[in-house]
Scaffold this active site. Structure first.
Site, PDB file in Angstrom:
ATOM      1  N   SER A  22       0.802  -1.230   0.000  1.00 25.77           N
ATOM      2  CA  SER A  22       0.000   0.000   0.000  1.00 25.77           C
ATOM      3  C   SER A  22       0.837   1.284   0.000  1.00 25.77           C
ATOM      4  CB  SER A  22      -0.966   0.004   1.185  1.00 25.77           C
ATOM      5  OG  SER A  22      -1.923  -0.995   1.004  1.00 25.77           O
ATOM      6  N   LYS A  70     -10.000  -6.132   9.946  1.00 27.92           N
ATOM      7  CA  LYS A  70     -11.087  -5.475   9.205  1.00 27.92           C
ATOM      8  C   LYS A  70     -12.422  -5.503   9.971  1.00 27.92           C
ATOM      9  CE  LYS A  70      -9.193  -6.171   4.577  1.00 27.92           C
ATOM     10  NZ  LYS A  70      -9.404  -6.718   3.240  1.00 27.92           N
ATOM     11  N   ASN A  92     -12.036  -1.577   5.353  1.00 24.37           N
ATOM     12  CA  ASN A  92     -10.613  -1.505   4.998  1.00 24.37           C
ATOM     13  C   ASN A  92     -10.135  -0.061   4.847  1.00 24.37           C
ATOM     14  OD1 ASN A  92     -11.657  -0.708   2.527  1.00 24.37           O
ATOM     15  ND2 ASN A  92     -10.229  -1.950   1.328  1.00 24.37           N
ATOM     16  N   ASP A 107     -12.870  -3.021  -1.167  1.00 25.55           N
ATOM     17  CA  ASP A 107     -12.388  -4.219  -1.873  1.00 25.55           C
ATOM     18  C   ASP A 107     -13.255  -4.543  -3.092  1.00 25.55           C
ATOM     19  OD1 ASP A 107     -10.171  -4.775  -0.297  1.00 25.55           O
ATOM     20  OD2 ASP A 107     -11.261  -6.086   1.070  1.00 25.55           O
ATOM     21  N   GLY A 134     -13.433 -13.097   4.583  1.00 24.43           N
ATOM     22  CA  GLY A 134     -13.474 -11.638   4.570  1.00 24.43           C
ATOM     23  C   GLY A 134     -13.470 -11.043   3.168  1.00 24.43           C
ATOM     24  N   ALA A 135     -12.637 -11.579   2.287  1.00 23.20           N
ATOM     25  CA  ALA A 135     -12.532 -11.011   0.938  1.00 23.20           C
ATOM     26  C   ALA A 135     -13.840 -11.187   0.184  1.00 23.20           C
ATOM     27  CB  ALA A 135     -11.393 -11.679   0.176  1.00 23.20           C
ATOM     28  N   MET A 223      -8.150 -13.865  -6.592  1.00 22.59           N
ATOM     29  CA  MET A 223      -7.875 -12.628  -5.832  1.00 22.59           C
ATOM     30  C   MET A 223      -6.434 -12.581  -5.323  1.00 22.59           C
ATOM     31  SD  MET A 223     -11.056 -11.647  -3.481  1.00 22.59           S
ATOM     32  CE  MET A 223     -12.702 -11.481  -4.098  1.00 22.59           C
ATOM     33  N   TYR A 225      -2.407 -12.752  -5.590  1.00 23.62           N
ATOM     34  CA  TYR A 225      -1.501 -12.342  -6.667  1.00 23.62           C
ATOM     35  C   TYR A 225      -0.097 -12.820  -6.361  1.00 23.62           C
ATOM     36  CZ  TYR A 225      -0.948  -8.568  -3.316  1.00 23.62           C
ATOM     37  OH  TYR A 225      -0.769  -7.862  -2.154  1.00 23.62           O
TER      38      TYR A 225
HETATM   39  P1  NDP Z   1     -10.202 -15.677   5.029  1.00 24.70           P
HETATM   40  O1  NDP Z   1      -9.253 -16.392   5.915  1.00 24.70           O
HETATM   41  O2  NDP Z   1     -11.168 -14.713   5.620  1.00 24.70           O
HETATM   42  O3  NDP Z   1     -11.100 -16.791   4.251  1.00 24.70           O
HETATM   43  C1  NDP Z   1     -10.505 -17.911   3.696  1.00 24.70           C
HETATM   44  C2  NDP Z   1     -11.501 -18.627   2.782  1.00 24.70           C
HETATM   45  O4  NDP Z   1     -10.780 -19.609   2.037  1.00 24.70           O
HETATM   46  C3  NDP Z   1     -12.620 -19.361   3.504  1.00 24.70           C
HETATM   47  O5  NDP Z   1     -13.773 -19.276   2.710  1.00 24.70           O
HETATM   48  C4  NDP Z   1     -12.075 -20.827   3.552  1.00 24.70           C
HETATM   49  O6  NDP Z   1     -13.085 -21.790   3.632  1.00 24.70           O
HETATM   50  C5  NDP Z   1     -11.400 -20.892   2.198  1.00 24.70           C
HETATM   51  N1  NDP Z   1     -10.343 -21.906   2.072  1.00 24.70           N
HETATM   52  C6  NDP Z   1      -9.126 -21.894   2.671  1.00 24.70           C
HETATM   53  N2  NDP Z   1      -8.382 -22.937   2.247  1.00 24.70           N
HETATM   54  C7  NDP Z   1      -9.156 -23.629   1.359  1.00 24.70           C
HETATM   55  C8  NDP Z   1      -8.938 -24.788   0.575  1.00 24.70           C
HETATM   56  N3  NDP Z   1      -7.782 -25.447   0.627  1.00 24.70           N
HETATM   57  N4  NDP Z   1      -9.930 -25.201  -0.248  1.00 24.70           N
HETATM   58  C9  NDP Z   1     -11.096 -24.516  -0.304  1.00 24.70           C
HETATM   59  N5  NDP Z   1     -11.364 -23.411   0.420  1.00 24.70           N
HETATM   60  C10 NDP Z   1     -10.391 -22.968   1.242  1.00 24.70           C
HETATM   61  O7  NDP Z   1      -9.308 -15.007   3.890  1.00 24.70           O
HETATM   62  P2  NDP Z   1      -9.668 -13.694   3.029  1.00 24.70           P
HETATM   63  O8  NDP Z   1     -11.079 -13.836   2.589  1.00 24.70           O
HETATM   64  O9  NDP Z   1      -9.292 -12.474   3.754  1.00 24.70           O
HETATM   65  O10 NDP Z   1      -8.660 -13.821   1.785  1.00 24.70           O
HETATM   66  C11 NDP Z   1      -8.909 -14.718   0.716  1.00 24.70           C
HETATM   67  C12 NDP Z   1      -7.932 -14.478  -0.429  1.00 24.70           C
HETATM   68  O11 NDP Z   1      -8.189 -13.211  -1.020  1.00 24.70           O
HETATM   69  C13 NDP Z   1      -6.447 -14.465  -0.028  1.00 24.70           C
HETATM   70  O12 NDP Z   1      -5.719 -15.155  -1.023  1.00 24.70           O
HETATM   71  C14 NDP Z   1      -6.089 -13.000  -0.029  1.00 24.70           C
HETATM   72  O13 NDP Z   1      -4.712 -12.813  -0.330  1.00 24.70           O
HETATM   73  C15 NDP Z   1      -6.973 -12.503  -1.153  1.00 24.70           C
HETATM   74  N6  NDP Z   1      -7.278 -11.057  -1.088  1.00 24.70           N
HETATM   75  C16 NDP Z   1      -6.889 -10.271  -2.127  1.00 24.70           C
HETATM   76  C17 NDP Z   1      -7.171  -8.923  -2.142  1.00 24.70           C
HETATM   77  C18 NDP Z   1      -6.720  -8.084  -3.298  1.00 24.70           C
HETATM   78  O14 NDP Z   1      -6.839  -6.856  -3.221  1.00 24.70           O
HETATM   79  N7  NDP Z   1      -6.252  -8.688  -4.380  1.00 24.70           N
HETATM   80  C19 NDP Z   1      -7.916  -8.276  -1.034  1.00 24.70           C
HETATM   81  C20 NDP Z   1      -8.307  -9.192   0.016  1.00 24.70           C
HETATM   82  C21 NDP Z   1      -7.978 -10.540  -0.024  1.00 24.70           C
HETATM   83  P3  NDP Z   1     -13.685 -22.255   5.069  1.00 24.70           P
HETATM   84  O15 NDP Z   1     -14.670 -21.195   5.450  1.00 24.70           O
HETATM   85  O16 NDP Z   1     -14.307 -23.566   4.819  1.00 24.70           O
HETATM   86  O17 NDP Z   1     -12.512 -22.322   6.019  1.00 24.70           O
END
Ligand code: NDP
Length: 283
Positions: A22, A70, A92, A107, A134-135, A223, A225
């Site tokens: 950022s 967040k 955020n 986001d 969260g995303a 999402m 990178y």
């Molecule tokens: P969270 O920890 O809040 O959520 C993780 C999610 O991934 C849950 O839905 C979880 O499922 C699922 N999950 C984890 N491992 C697996 C797997 N092996 N197979 C299937 N589902 C899986 O993370 P965030 O939502 O904050 O982030 C998610 C992604 O988004 C990250 O890669 C992050 O880097 C990216 N991101 C990118 C942004 C951007 O600006 N490009 C902004 C914000 C995030 P369950 O609920 O069953 O555990």
């Protein structure tokens, strides 16, 4: 040399925070728009978020918030939340106005602007969103707002996808016709856009993600990178996606939306994204 601190102090707060891109993004936007500012990384202790925010806003103007804070930022700004923040249940972007802390979630705006940049306007699209963390929460309402035909959210823990749908429909009853939810196996039909909003790409193991059926001119969007295509992007190519992309453009897009809230100016995303891409590597 100008005193950038007096022109405005901004930052990003999280734990960990060293990796955050950022500062370089906001510094490039500021140069582009002729705005003097300072932008710092702030590492808050896991149990010290509220205190760190209070300290920052003694003279600070705006804060970006990243993992794991967040939801706490949402609570802190509870009296002054935008509709997007309420829909997301997470914040955020924070700023102080008339002595009160305000919060937004940019986001989803960042994702939608990146989809448009890639030639895949979400309007009238059938979209499969994988993940309910969260995303995912941050992008559901903006994708609906952008006019998608159907948004189907699936998650490994299916109850979380259903909870997410219920949360959005409770606040926006009209969404019920276009928003559905299920488990990872529940993705029959074919899709214009498939978005990986799971954290699976962070792990070294092969993610447990479904292969979707792709329509003509479809996009698979991770999402996450990185300097090279993720396992999700490679699998999507094999499954017939016409275009695959990572989330670097979303990162720059959400930063641009925060910048616009704080400074009242829309910066140009493309040159900043190109500079960042040359550092991160090609997809
Ligand atoms: P969270 O920890 O809040 O959520 C993780 C999610 O991934 C849950 O839905 C979880 O499922 C699922 N999950 C984890 N491992 C697996 C797997 N092996 N197979 C299937 N589902 C899986 O993370 P965030 O939502 O904050 O982030 C998610 C992604 O988004 C990250 O890669 C992050 O880097 C990216 N991101 C990118 C942004 C951007 O600006 N490009 C902004 C914000 C995030 P369950 O609920 O069953 O555990």
């Amino acid at each position: 040399m100008s005193d950038t601190t007096s022109a405005g102090r901004y930052g990003v707060i999280g734990n960990p925070i060293k990796h955050s891109r950022s500062p370089e993004i906001h510094e490039q936007f500021a140069r582009q728009c002729g705005i003097a500012l300072s932008y710092e990384r702030i590492l808050a202790p896991e149990d010290g978020f509220a205190a760190a925010v209070g300290e920052f806003f003694a003279d600070g103007k705006g804060l970006n918030v990243t993992l794991p804070f967040k939801e706490q930022a949402f609570e802190l700004a509870a009296k002054r939340l935008t509709r997007r923040a309420r829909m997301a249940g997470a914040v955020n972007t924070l700023w102080m106005k008339d002595g009160e802390l305000h919060g937004c979630n940019t986001d989803g705006v960042g994702l939608c602007s990146d989809l448009r940049r890639l030639g895949h306007d979400p309007a009238d699209m059938r979209i499969l969103l994988i993940g309910a963390g969260g995303a995912s929460r941050g992008v559901v309402f903006p994708l609906l707002e952008a006019g998608c035909e159907l948004l189907h959210v699936i998650n490994r823990t299916s109850s979380k996808a259903h909870d997410l749908r219920e949360h959005v429909v409770a606040l926006e009853p009209d969404a019920s016709r276009r928003l559905s939810a299920g488990g990872l196996d529940d993705h029959s039909g074919d899709w214009d856009i498939v978005i990986n909003a799971t954290s699976a790409s962070l792990q070294q193991t092969l993610p447990e993600l479904p292969d979707a059926r792709y329509r003509k001119n479809s996009l698979a969007y991770d999402m996450f990178y990185a300097g090279e295509p993720t396992a999700f992007m490679l699998a999507a190519e094999r499954a017939g996606a016409d275009q695959v992309m990572d989330g670097l453009g979303m990162l720059v897009g959400q930063a641009a939306a925060s910048f616009a809230i704080w400074h009242g100016v829309e910066p140009e995303v493309e040159p900043v994204l190109a500079a960042l891409r040359s550092q991160v590597g090609q997809v």
